[in-house]
Design a protein around this motif. Sequence first.
Motif, PDB file in Angstrom:
ATOM      1  N   GLN A 194       0.827  -1.205   0.000  1.00 12.91           N
ATOM      2  CA  GLN A 194       0.000   0.000   0.000  1.00 12.91           C
ATOM      3  C   GLN A 194       0.863   1.258   0.000  1.00 12.91           C
ATOM      4  N   ILE A 195       1.904   1.242   0.805  1.00  9.56           N
ATOM      5  CA  ILE A 195       2.806   2.403   0.844  1.00  9.56           C
ATOM      6  C   ILE A 195       3.468   2.601  -0.515  1.00  9.56           C
ATOM      7  N   ARG A 218       2.382   1.567  -3.441  1.00  5.74           N
ATOM      8  CA  ARG A 218       1.384   2.044  -4.406  1.00  5.74           C
ATOM      9  C   ARG A 218       1.183   3.548  -4.295  1.00  5.74           C
ATOM     10  N   ARG A 219       1.046   4.019  -3.065  1.00  9.45           N
ATOM     11  CA  ARG A 219       0.852   5.459  -2.886  1.00  9.45           C
ATOM     12  C   ARG A 219       2.071   6.235  -3.370  1.00  9.45           C
ATOM     13  N   ALA A 220       3.274   5.688  -3.091  1.00 11.40           N
ATOM     14  CA  ALA A 220       4.497   6.363  -3.532  1.00 11.40           C
ATOM     15  C   ALA A 220       4.567   6.411  -5.057  1.00 11.40           C
ATOM     16  N   THR A 231       2.074   6.352  -7.163  1.00  7.95           N
ATOM     17  CA  THR A 231       1.068   7.322  -7.631  1.00  7.95           C
ATOM     18  C   THR A 231       1.599   8.739  -7.518  1.00  7.95           C
ATOM     19  N   ASP A 232       2.239   9.011  -6.380  1.00  8.67           N
ATOM     20  CA  ASP A 232       2.808  10.340  -6.184  1.00  8.67           C
ATOM     21  C   ASP A 232       3.914  10.618  -7.201  1.00  8.67           C
TER      22      ASP A 232
END
Length: 380
Positions: A296-297, A299-301, A303-304
């Motif tokens: 999850q971390i 994935r968020r990274a 995306t950013d």
Amino acid sequence: MDRRKSLLLVDDEDSTLEMLAANLSAQFDIRLALTGESALAACEEALPDLLILDVDMPGLSGYDACRALKALYPDLPIVFHSAKTSIEERLLGYAAGGDDYLPKPFDPSELSTKIGLQLSRVDRAREMSGQLDEAMNAVMSTADMVGEAGVALSFQRALNNCHSYDAVAEALFESLQAYGYDGCLQLRGRRDTVSRNSKTQCSALELSLLEHVEQATGSERIRSLGPHTGFAYGSVTLFVRDLPMDRSALDAAAADKAGRALDNIALLVEAMTSRLIALDNEMTSQELAEIRQLIQITRRALTDIADSNHRLQTAVRSQFEELQHQFEESFIHLGLTSPQEDHINLLITENRDRLLGVLKEGQANEDFLGRVIRKLGTFI
């Protein structure tokens, strides 16, 4: 066939002894004594089943002889035989420890009845004593079993609070000591192997014993090691000192205790094996949760990073377009020829495209990492 009872007849008058013996010899084995002192010696040589004792005798009186005999043989029935039959004399006989009082001259039927009653009383007392012993042994055995069951229940409760291999080992050794045994142990889990005794890490010799238990041939999980016993239950190997599987040399109580200990310790090891599996599953679940969190971390990274890269590409393109526009406006004042203007525009366009290409390579790497993360997500 029942053994014939033996009687010791004590009286300082030969005629009395002869009459007593004549009436009793058909039913009993008879021995005779003329004094209280000789009665004590005869009892020391071979204790009779019952003693008929005269009261008035030279030397040691019947009462004194009775007291001496009862001090040595409290269960020996003694019937006083005397012409003194007053209540005071009977009280003296009772105080001396006598069991009955037969008047002189005796009545043969009364004599037989009194002897029979005393012998029956002794037999019943012995029978009841044996039954009481059996009952007490049963009570003690039941108490032992209840206590042993309590140890097993406490161990089960303790296991629920064990969250490491070492904690499981500690709980087992506490239960072993409650049963009166000790030994060494090896636990082999998914993450680690723990080898220890009740105090510290296993010695080299203990490790070799555990290895022998584990590698012993045969399908039995409980294995005899002379006066000791080994338990091999997959991920758990246990060596217990001074717990023999062969109990033929033990007395009944010790053999029963050892048999119960084997069963109880086997139950402890089975429970411990289940707890190790649960611990490994807990560790696996925790690791999966950590992996999920990491994905999850990531994935968020990603995306950013993708958003940032997209903004950067837009900014680069805009800056190069602005730069190219400024150069085109400056061409009029610089007096450049058409080939020179085209060359400068080409340089700007090539560098813009080269930089955008680098950014696109980063985008391709992001796309690849995104596909990897999505693939990992399908396995958890």
